[in-house]
Write an enzyme that holds these catalytic residues in place. Structure first.
Site, PDB file in Angstrom:
ATOM      1  N   PRO A   2      -6.966 -29.815  17.302  1.00 23.39           N
ATOM      2  CG  PRO A   2      -5.802 -31.609  18.199  1.00 23.39           C
ATOM      3  CD  PRO A   2      -6.923 -31.276  17.277  1.00 23.39           C
ATOM      4  CD  GLU A   3      -7.365 -24.679  14.390  1.00 21.32           C
ATOM      5  OE1 GLU A   3      -6.956 -23.532  14.128  1.00 21.32           O
ATOM      6  OE2 GLU A   3      -8.551 -25.010  14.290  1.00 21.32           O
ATOM      7  CE  LYS A  59      -2.943 -26.651  12.015  1.00 15.41           C
ATOM      8  NZ  LYS A  59      -3.910 -26.968  10.953  1.00 15.41           N
ATOM      9  NE  ARG A 279     -10.659 -28.851   5.740  1.00 19.56           N
ATOM     10  CZ  ARG A 279      -9.532 -28.471   5.158  1.00 19.56           C
ATOM     11  NH1 ARG A 279      -9.159 -27.218   5.208  1.00 19.56           N
ATOM     12  NH2 ARG A 279      -8.787 -29.331   4.540  1.00 19.56           N
TER      13      ARG A 279
END
Length: 294
Positions: A2-3, A59, A279
């Site tokens: 979720p961004e 967020k 990442r």
DNA sequence: CACTTGACCTGTCCGC
DNA sequence: TGCGGACAGGTCAAGT
């Protein structure tokens, strides 16, 4: 995960579903750390209060209550806020078909249950990284992440402000700089990779080597990718769902994210995946060229 | 002080 | 089939 776009879609859904309902009960199940706040405050300022409005900052979701307090929610990687009306709960119990990706609730990932007048809001979080925190609306700045959050992309950021914020991290590589929430709010792994592809910037480029024109294009690309994603209901990789438990389809339109081994839609070269700042990072090594350092 | 790495968690997938 | 380990990534804390 979720961004900003996913949280924005969720916020809009919640505003349609739970505003003006009074909280009848709230409790954490199977994960005490997921609900932050003293039991006495929760009983005093949440139970019996009416939900007045749902806001978003970066967020984070902010559920405002008539008591002057609010529940701040961070979904982190696997969090969900799913609302089920009392009728839907009955239908699930009866095994009726549904368009929700989420099954009967609560399930083993459910961490907080908020019982409302006409239904129930479930906070599910497989990995328990997310949280719900009770805080007075005047004390939101006590949350460091809230206090230091950078400007909101959807509210229009002046290009010189974006550029100046980036320059605070001049020696950092551009991708980790984008993930810094004090530089710009709401960018995570998906929209960092997508916007860098759109702006044709190699993710390993040092911020100081990204020229002003590219920074402007990058900001436009962030806003474009986020708005497009919102229109597609956000990105659902595995966990994200909206307030009704439904997924979003933006990843079908993503150009590089999770597309390693496939061809770049712009130049036809093979998209590769590297690890950058811990990442997974996806990009086209041909048309996202790295600026030479000096 | 600036930046990098590890911790927090759990489910899934891959190779043996 | 079972098992161990890598992997997923938002944010903070600890380490360099």
């Amino acid at each position: 995960m979720p961004e900003l776009p996913e949280v924005e879609v969720l916020k809009r859904g919640l505003n349609e579903l739970i505003v003006n309902q009074t909280v009848k009960a709230i409790s954490s199940i199977n994960s005490p750390r997921s609900l932050i706040g003293s039991l006495s405050d929760i009983n005093r300022f949440v139970v019996g209060a009416k939900i007045t409005e749902i806001n978003r900052r970066g967020k984070m979701i902010i559920i405002n209550l008539s008591s002057g307090y609010c529940l701040v929610v961070h979904l982190k990687m696997t969090g969900q806020l799913v609302y089920r009306s009392d009728d839907e709960q009955k239908n699930f119990g009866a095994g009726h078909p549904t368009n929700s990706l989420v099954g009967q609730l609560p399930d083993r990932s459910s961490r907080v249950v908020i019982v409302l007048e006409k239904g129930t809001l479930f906070f599910n979080d497989q990995r328990k990284f997310g949280w719900i925190r009770l805080i007075h609306k005047n004390l939101l700045e006590d949350i460091k992440l809230y206090r230091t959050m950078g400007p909101e992309p959807l509210e229009g950021i002046p290009k010189n402000q974006f550029s100046a914020n980036l320059s605070r991290r001049a020696n950092l590589k551009i991708k980790p700089a984008l993930l810094d929430q004090t530089v710009i709010a709401g960018v995570g792994n998906i929209y960092a990779d997508e916007s860098l592809w759109m702006a044709q910037i190699h993710p390993s480029t040092r911020v100081k080597n990204v020229p002003a024109a590219s920074r402007g294009l990058l900001l436009d690309s962030i806003v474009d990718s986020m708005n497009t994603s919102i229109n597609f209901g956000g990105s659902t990789d595995r966990n994200y769902v909206n307030a009704k438990g439904q997924g979003g389809s933006y990843l079908k339109f993503a150009k590089v994210f999770r597309r390693e081994g496939l061809l770049c839609p712009r130049c036809g070269s093979e998209i590769i995946k590297i690890k950058l700042a811990g990442r997974g990072t996806h990009f086209c090594p041909v048309c996202q060229k790295e600026e030479q350092s000096s």
